[in-house]
Design a protein around this motif. Structure first.
Motif, PDB file in Angstrom:
ATOM      1  N   ARG A  55       3.058   1.611  -5.404  1.00  0.00           N
ATOM      2  CA  ARG A  55       1.702   1.490  -4.862  1.00  0.00           C
ATOM      3  C   ARG A  55       1.170   0.072  -5.118  1.00  0.00           C
ATOM      4  NH1 ARG A  55      -2.967   1.646  -7.483  1.00  0.00           N
ATOM      5  NH2 ARG A  55      -1.966   2.313  -9.399  1.00  0.00           N
ATOM      6  N   THR A  58       2.688  -2.595  -2.850  1.00  0.00           N
ATOM      7  CA  THR A  58       2.068  -2.574  -1.509  1.00  0.00           C
ATOM      8  C   THR A  58       0.735  -3.306  -1.543  1.00  0.00           C
ATOM      9  OG1 THR A  58       3.100  -0.437  -1.066  1.00  0.00           O
ATOM     10  CG2 THR A  58       1.277  -1.065   0.359  1.00  0.00           C
ATOM     11  N   ASN A  59      -0.065  -3.029  -2.555  1.00  0.00           N
ATOM     12  CA  ASN A  59      -1.379  -3.680  -2.671  1.00  0.00           C
ATOM     13  C   ASN A  59      -1.238  -5.182  -2.860  1.00  0.00           C
ATOM     14  OD1 ASN A  59      -2.560  -1.197  -2.471  1.00  0.00           O
ATOM     15  ND2 ASN A  59      -2.989  -0.970  -4.646  1.00  0.00           N
TER      16      ASN A  59
END
Lengths: 151, 146
Positions: A55, A58-59
């Motif tokens: 996650r 991706t950020n």
């Protein structure tokens, strides 16, 4: 005997992970915490790391591509990534995060991009290696986790 | 027991309530960290030292729990958290007549002397630099929770 051969393989695999700098002492510390009531503790924590870090990656990617660049946010995201990597003993990942943070500090977007590619590579490699390691450990059996961690 | 990190970060790992054998209940430690990985690690360390642990993901949730659960023997909290830092949580705990006696330990991945002294001045029991290790915790707890 097949069993002792498997055990030897896990010991060898783990030694390699340390010798090649993928893992540091923190990983051993986590293995020391495994016992009968929590025989898969390390694997569970590592799973959490890869779930969380995917996650974050991706950020970070989105933040890098954003214009104008927000180096403060980038630094903050990588700081989180570095922190959780450090908590599982992911040495190479942690070190590359430090490099990334230095580029953020210098406000070097190109440096950040290069470093990010390295972070992604290290992350993927570590994931693959740890998956193999845990798969092998599962074949050896839960009782051996506690024993082999004391090596 | 296994680690189950839910969305609210309510990881609970601990012993079952003691039977009527006269054995004192295990101390209840509240761990606060926005990182699911770090929550799992600190909960694992505490569990292995036979503490009852509740792990939450924010200062806000910590205060909610402290409001409803009076028997917390220690709070161990991360420093850098969104919305409410560990330092802000520390100040709220030490500023509350009901909670101020609970020892608070701060954890941080950064070794910043001014940050450390600020926390200690505000009444933190200790300051641990991450990654937190079992030896850090057992040394600390044997001092703070005899």
């Amino acid at each position: 005997m097949e069993y002792s051969n498997l055990r030897r393989q896990t010991i060898f695999m783990k030694k390699n992970l340390f010798d090649q700098g993928f893992l540091d002492e923190q990983f051993n510390q986590l293995e020391e915490l495994q016992d009968e009531s929590s025989p898969n503790f390390v694997e569970e924590v590592v799973d959490l790391f890869f779930k969380d870090s995917s996650r974050l990656l991706t950020n970070i990617e989105q933040a890098i591509d954003k214009y104008p660049q927000d180096f403060y946010r980038l630094d903050s995201l990588v700081h989180q990534f570095k922190g959780s990597g450090s908590s599982i003993g992911a040495l190479r990942v942690k070190n590359e995060c430090s490099v990334f943070k230095a580029h953020c500090n210098d406000r070097s977007l190109e440096g950040c991009r290069r470093s990010f590619q390295k972070i992604k590579r290290e992350h993927a490699t570590l994931k693959q290696k740890l998956e193999s390691y845990f798969q092998l450990l599962r074949q050896v059996g839960p009782r051996e986790h506690a024993v082999s961690s004391r090596k | 027991m296994s680690i189950g990190a839910g969305a609210g970060g309510g990881v609970v790992a601990g012993l079952a309530a003691p039977a009527a054998t006269g054995v004192a209940a295990a101390p209840h430690v509240l761990a606060v960290d926005d990182s699911s990985v770090d929550r799992a690690v600190i909960a694992g360390i505490l569990r292995s030292s036979r503490f009852r642990v509740t792990a939450v993901d924010s200062g806000k949730r910590a205060l909610e729990l402290l409001g409803s659960e009076p028997n917390v023997s220690m709070i161990i909290t991360d420093y850098w958290m969104p919305e409410m830092t560990g330092y802000e949580l520390l100040k709220k705990v030490k500023g509350s007549s009901k909670l101020k006696k609970i020892p608070v330990v701060i954890m941080s991945s950064e070794n910043v002397p001014t940050r450390i002294s600020r926390c200690l001045e505000e009444g933190a029991e200790d300051f641990l630099v991450k990654p937190v290790r079992p030896s850090d915790v057992s040394r600390l707890f044997s001092r703070v929770l005899p």
